[in-house]
Design a protein around this motif. Structure first.
Motif, PDB file in Angstrom:
ATOM      1  N   VAL A   1     -42.132  66.444  12.643  1.00  0.00           N
ATOM      2  CA  VAL A   1     -40.728  66.225  12.255  1.00  0.00           C
ATOM      3  C   VAL A   1     -40.075  65.212  13.201  1.00  0.00           C
ATOM      4  CG1 VAL A   1     -38.463  67.353  12.087  1.00  0.00           C
ATOM      5  CG2 VAL A   1     -40.507  68.494  11.173  1.00  0.00           C
ATOM      6  N   GLU A   2     -40.313  65.397  14.494  1.00  0.00           N
ATOM      7  CA  GLU A   2     -39.742  64.484  15.516  1.00  0.00           C
ATOM      8  C   GLU A   2     -40.177  63.037  15.232  1.00  0.00           C
ATOM      9  OE1 GLU A   2     -40.870  65.743  19.513  1.00  0.00           O
ATOM     10  OE2 GLU A   2     -40.901  63.669  20.184  1.00  0.00           O
ATOM     11  N   ASN A   3     -41.453  62.864  14.917  1.00  0.00           N
ATOM     12  CA  ASN A   3     -41.980  61.509  14.727  1.00  0.00           C
ATOM     13  C   ASN A   3     -41.436  60.835  13.465  1.00  0.00           C
ATOM     14  OD1 ASN A   3     -43.410  61.946  17.058  1.00  0.00           O
ATOM     15  ND2 ASN A   3     -45.378  62.322  16.041  1.00  0.00           N
ATOM     16  N   ALA A   4     -40.900  61.651  12.556  1.00  0.00           N
ATOM     17  CA  ALA A   4     -40.311  61.081  11.334  1.00  0.00           C
ATOM     18  C   ALA A   4     -38.827  60.761  11.524  1.00  0.00           C
ATOM     19  CB  ALA A   4     -40.488  62.054  10.169  1.00  0.00           C
ATOM     20  N   ALA A   5     -38.225  61.304  12.594  1.00  0.00           N
ATOM     21  CA  ALA A   5     -36.764  61.171  12.769  1.00  0.00           C
ATOM     22  C   ALA A   5     -36.423  59.958  13.637  1.00  0.00           C
ATOM     23  CB  ALA A   5     -36.204  62.456  13.379  1.00  0.00           C
ATOM     24  N   ILE A   6     -36.739  58.795  13.110  1.00  0.00           N
ATOM     25  CA  ILE A   6     -36.543  57.561  13.903  1.00  0.00           C
ATOM     26  C   ILE A   6     -35.681  56.539  13.170  1.00  0.00           C
ATOM     27  CG2 ILE A   6     -38.723  57.834  15.163  1.00  0.00           C
ATOM     28  CD1 ILE A   6     -39.766  55.524  13.212  1.00  0.00           C
ATOM     29  N   TYR A   7     -34.995  57.012  12.122  1.00  0.00           N
ATOM     30  CA  TYR A   7     -34.270  56.053  11.278  1.00  0.00           C
ATOM     31  C   TYR A   7     -32.760  56.134  11.439  1.00  0.00           C
ATOM     32  CZ  TYR A   7     -38.892  55.306   9.497  1.00  0.00           C
ATOM     33  OH  TYR A   7     -40.227  55.001   9.417  1.00  0.00           O
ATOM     34  N   ASP A   8     -32.299  56.823  12.505  1.00  0.00           N
ATOM     35  CA  ASP A   8     -30.854  56.975  12.703  1.00  0.00           C
ATOM     36  C   ASP A   8     -30.387  56.320  14.006  1.00  0.00           C
ATOM     37  OD1 ASP A   8     -32.143  58.691  14.390  1.00  0.00           O
ATOM     38  OD2 ASP A   8     -30.957  60.468  13.891  1.00  0.00           O
ATOM     39  N   PHE A   9     -31.218  55.414  14.541  1.00  0.00           N
ATOM     40  CA  PHE A   9     -30.785  54.662  15.725  1.00  0.00           C
ATOM     41  C   PHE A   9     -31.524  53.332  15.733  1.00  0.00           C
ATOM     42  CE2 PHE A   9     -34.248  54.757  18.973  1.00  0.00           C
ATOM     43  CZ  PHE A   9     -35.188  55.492  18.248  1.00  0.00           C
ATOM     44  N   GLU A  10     -31.076  52.436  16.619  1.00  0.00           N
ATOM     45  CA  GLU A  10     -31.676  51.091  16.631  1.00  0.00           C
ATOM     46  C   GLU A  10     -31.881  50.615  18.062  1.00  0.00           C
ATOM     47  OE1 GLU A  10     -30.948  46.821  14.391  1.00  0.00           O
ATOM     48  OE2 GLU A  10     -29.621  48.499  13.984  1.00  0.00           O
ATOM     49  N   LEU A  11     -32.984  49.955  18.312  1.00  0.00           N
ATOM     50  CA  LEU A  11     -33.214  49.325  19.612  1.00  0.00           C
ATOM     51  C   LEU A  11     -32.665  47.900  19.551  1.00  0.00           C
ATOM     52  CD1 LEU A  11     -36.937  50.476  20.063  1.00  0.00           C
ATOM     53  CD2 LEU A  11     -34.939  51.379  21.288  1.00  0.00           C
ATOM     54  N   SER A  12     -32.004  47.483  20.598  1.00  0.00           N
ATOM     55  CA  SER A  12     -31.474  46.117  20.628  1.00  0.00           C
ATOM     56  C   SER A  12     -32.633  45.145  20.870  1.00  0.00           C
ATOM     57  CB  SER A  12     -30.455  45.980  21.763  1.00  0.00           C
ATOM     58  OG  SER A  12     -31.140  46.069  23.005  1.00  0.00           O
ATOM     59  N   PRO A  13     -32.413  43.850  20.608  1.00  0.00           N
ATOM     60  CA  PRO A  13     -33.472  42.870  20.915  1.00  0.00           C
ATOM     61  C   PRO A  13     -33.919  42.958  22.376  1.00  0.00           C
ATOM     62  CG  PRO A  13     -31.794  41.859  19.543  1.00  0.00           C
ATOM     63  CD  PRO A  13     -31.278  43.227  19.899  1.00  0.00           C
ATOM     64  N   ALA A  14     -32.971  43.171  23.296  1.00  0.00           N
ATOM     65  CA  ALA A  14     -33.339  43.263  24.729  1.00  0.00           C
ATOM     66  C   ALA A  14     -34.201  44.508  24.973  1.00  0.00           C
ATOM     67  CB  ALA A  14     -32.082  43.309  25.586  1.00  0.00           C
ATOM     68  N   GLU A  15     -33.887  45.600  24.294  1.00  0.00           N
ATOM     69  CA  GLU A  15     -34.681  46.831  24.461  1.00  0.00           C
ATOM     70  C   GLU A  15     -36.081  46.658  23.865  1.00  0.00           C
ATOM     71  OE1 GLU A  15     -30.979  50.041  24.576  1.00  0.00           O
ATOM     72  OE2 GLU A  15     -31.882  49.540  22.645  1.00  0.00           O
ATOM     73  N   MET A  16     -36.160  45.959  22.733  1.00  0.00           N
ATOM     74  CA  MET A  16     -37.479  45.660  22.145  1.00  0.00           C
ATOM     75  C   MET A  16     -38.322  44.864  23.152  1.00  0.00           C
ATOM     76  SD  MET A  16     -37.917  46.905  19.060  1.00  0.00           S
ATOM     77  CE  MET A  16     -39.198  45.909  18.283  1.00  0.00           C
ATOM     78  N   THR A  17     -37.679  43.884  23.802  1.00  0.00           N
ATOM     79  CA  THR A  17     -38.395  43.053  24.780  1.00  0.00           C
ATOM     80  C   THR A  17     -38.871  43.897  25.965  1.00  0.00           C
ATOM     81  OG1 THR A  17     -37.095  41.164  24.117  1.00  0.00           O
ATOM     82  CG2 THR A  17     -38.202  40.983  26.237  1.00  0.00           C
ATOM     83  N   MET A  18     -38.029  44.851  26.405  1.00  0.00           N
ATOM     84  CA  MET A  18     -38.432  45.714  27.529  1.00  0.00           C
ATOM     85  C   MET A  18     -39.734  46.460  27.174  1.00  0.00           C
ATOM     86  SD  MET A  18     -34.685  47.239  28.450  1.00  0.00           S
ATOM     87  CE  MET A  18     -35.187  48.611  29.460  1.00  0.00           C
ATOM     88  N   ILE A  19     -39.841  46.907  25.941  1.00  0.00           N
ATOM     89  CA  ILE A  19     -41.066  47.637  25.542  1.00  0.00           C
ATOM     90  C   ILE A  19     -42.228  46.654  25.375  1.00  0.00           C
ATOM     91  CG2 ILE A  19     -42.096  49.245  23.880  1.00  0.00           C
ATOM     92  CD1 ILE A  19     -39.215  50.228  23.281  1.00  0.00           C
ATOM     93  N   ASP A  20     -41.934  45.488  24.791  1.00  0.00           N
ATOM     94  CA  ASP A  20     -42.989  44.449  24.678  1.00  0.00           C
ATOM     95  C   ASP A  20     -43.594  44.157  26.057  1.00  0.00           C
ATOM     96  OD1 ASP A  20     -42.542  44.103  21.947  1.00  0.00           O
ATOM     97  OD2 ASP A  20     -41.239  42.358  22.214  1.00  0.00           O
ATOM     98  N   GLU A  21     -42.735  44.169  27.072  1.00  0.00           N
ATOM     99  CA  GLU A  21     -43.195  43.774  28.419  1.00  0.00           C
ATOM    100  C   GLU A  21     -43.995  44.867  29.130  1.00  0.00           C
ATOM    101  OE1 GLU A  21     -39.626  42.227  30.215  1.00  0.00           O
ATOM    102  OE2 GLU A  21     -39.904  40.265  29.253  1.00  0.00           O
ATOM    103  N   LEU A  22     -44.129  46.027  28.496  1.00  0.00           N
ATOM    104  CA  LEU A  22     -45.010  47.065  29.072  1.00  0.00           C
ATOM    105  C   LEU A  22     -46.482  46.740  28.817  1.00  0.00           C
ATOM    106  CD1 LEU A  22     -43.109  50.340  28.010  1.00  0.00           C
ATOM    107  CD2 LEU A  22     -43.128  49.233  30.263  1.00  0.00           C
ATOM    108  N   ASN A  23     -46.729  45.694  28.018  1.00  0.00           N
ATOM    109  CA  ASN A  23     -48.111  45.354  27.653  1.00  0.00           C
ATOM    110  C   ASN A  23     -49.000  45.176  28.880  1.00  0.00           C
ATOM    111  OD1 ASN A  23     -50.183  44.623  25.819  1.00  0.00           O
ATOM    112  ND2 ASN A  23     -49.866  42.476  26.367  1.00  0.00           N
ATOM    113  N   ARG A  24     -50.178  45.808  28.845  1.00  0.00           N
ATOM    114  CA  ARG A  24     -51.154  45.667  29.933  1.00  0.00           C
ATOM    115  C   ARG A  24     -52.462  45.097  29.422  1.00  0.00           C
ATOM    116  NH1 ARG A  24     -51.338  51.649  32.743  1.00  0.00           N
ATOM    117  NH2 ARG A  24     -49.128  51.842  33.247  1.00  0.00           N
TER     118      ARG A  24
END
Ligand SMILES: NC(=O)c1ccc[n+]([C@@H]2O[C@H](COP(=O)([O-])OP(=O)(O)OC[C@H]3O[C@@H](n4cnc5c(N)ncnc54)[C@H](OP(=O)(O)O)[C@@H]3O)[C@@H](O)[C@H]2O)c1
Length: 281
Positions: free
Chosen positions: A237-260
């Motif tokens: 249920v938790e994994n399906a409940a992701i459609y009521d918020f949004e990551l900003s472009p800067a937040e998307m980049t922060m996650i992109d930059e976790l790449n190893r």
């Protein structure tokens, strides 16, 4: 769960978010997980010959109050079953186990050198025979897709790849996009190994979501399909409940930059050379 679909290059529709069943290998757990996933809105269910649970998934699906056309079922041809005749024969056995007369998506699980073109020709013929709606690949890199294009009558419409914050596959996502192939992330949660990453825990508390939900929202906003697995109803249920918020472009980049650039699983080029995955854990 928000029902959103990709229109694949062959015209068929595929749900963006699906449910993976790798490592669920007892009937009671699978029945509960599939029912919980269905109730949470999942319609795409992803298995493989290698998972050893096609028959159990068939039993679990048969218990759902769903019409066949509401469901989107994926399976994959294992390395051991690749080759023209063995792909066809093993797929017919998969259909029997799944209690279906067609699957929505059939993938070659890993590229292997020995039977590279023959296995793909079998998928093209199974599609032409109406036993499969769409055909695709899994764990194919650029070189494999370019090589496939030299003989394929039609190209994969989906390429299922390992993809999570520690291995974001930016170049493959772009390559697939340029070739009208939908990327589908497997291990979209990185198998739960990166939930303590400070960037993820900080974003989780900021958005009042869990790190898992932050990762899946990042997958969604990356414009790809993704198929998280859980054997626990509350996580499903938790994994399906992701459609009521949004990551900003800067937040998307922060996650992109976790790449190893680190994989959980095998290097596809090596699997291609060896014609099988090295011992599986
Ligand atoms: N094409 C391929 O080569 C390939 C390879 C691997 C997998 N796949 C497919 O992709 C699907 C997903 O990948 P995956 O199963 O390897 O990994 P995953 O979905 O990234 O992660 C699953 C793991 O994360 C845990 N988890 C799930 N939800 C969570 C949450 N909200 N919070 C914390 N932990 C959570 C699960 O634990 P619990 O189950 O205990 O909740 C499980 O241990 C598979 O099931 C399979 O269908 C394809």
């Amino acid at each position: 769960m928000k029902q959103e679909y990709f229109t694949l290059a062959d015209g068929h529709q595929m749900p963006k978010q699906g449910f993976g069943v790798y490592k669920i290998t007892d009937q009671a757990t699978l029945d509960e997980a599939i029912q919980a996933a269905f109730d949470a809105g999942y319609r795409l269910f992803d298995t493989a010959q290698m998972y050893g649970n096609e028959a159990m998934l068939g039993n679990a699906l048969a218990k759902l109050p769903a019409k066949r056309e509401e469901l989107f079922i994926t399976t994959k041809i294992s390395e051991a079953n690749q080759g023209y005749d063995t792909t066809i024969a093993s797929f017919k056995e998969s259909l029997k186990q799944l209690q279906l007369d067609y699957v929505d998506l059939l993938l070659l699980h890993w590229p292997i050198h020995e039977t590279f073109f023959d296995s793909w020709r079998a998928l093209e013929d199974l599609k032409a025979a109406g036993l499969v709606k769409s055909i695709g690949t899994s764990n194919y890199g650029m070189i494999h897709l370019q090589y496939l294009a030299t003989q394929a009558r039609e190209m994969p419409v989906v390429n299922q790849l390992e993809r999570h914050p520690w291995f974001n596959q930016a170049a493959m996502l772009e390559f697939d996009r340029q070739h009208d192939i939908v990327t589908q992330a497997w291990a979209p949660l990185g198998r739960g190994r990166m939930m303590d990453e400070p960037v993820l825990t900080e974003l989780a508390s900021k958005h009042q979501k869990s790190p898992a939900q932050i990762i899946l929202r990042w997958q969604y906003q990356s414009g790809i399909s993704f198929i998280p697995k859980s054997a626990h109803a509350e996580r499903i249920v938790e994994n399906a409940a992701i459609y009521d918020f949004e990551l900003s472009p800067a937040e998307m980049t922060m996650i992109d930059e976790l790449n190893r650039n680190t994989r959980i699983s095998q290097e596809p080029e090596l699997v291609y050379e060896l014609n099988h995955q090295y011992p599986h854990n």
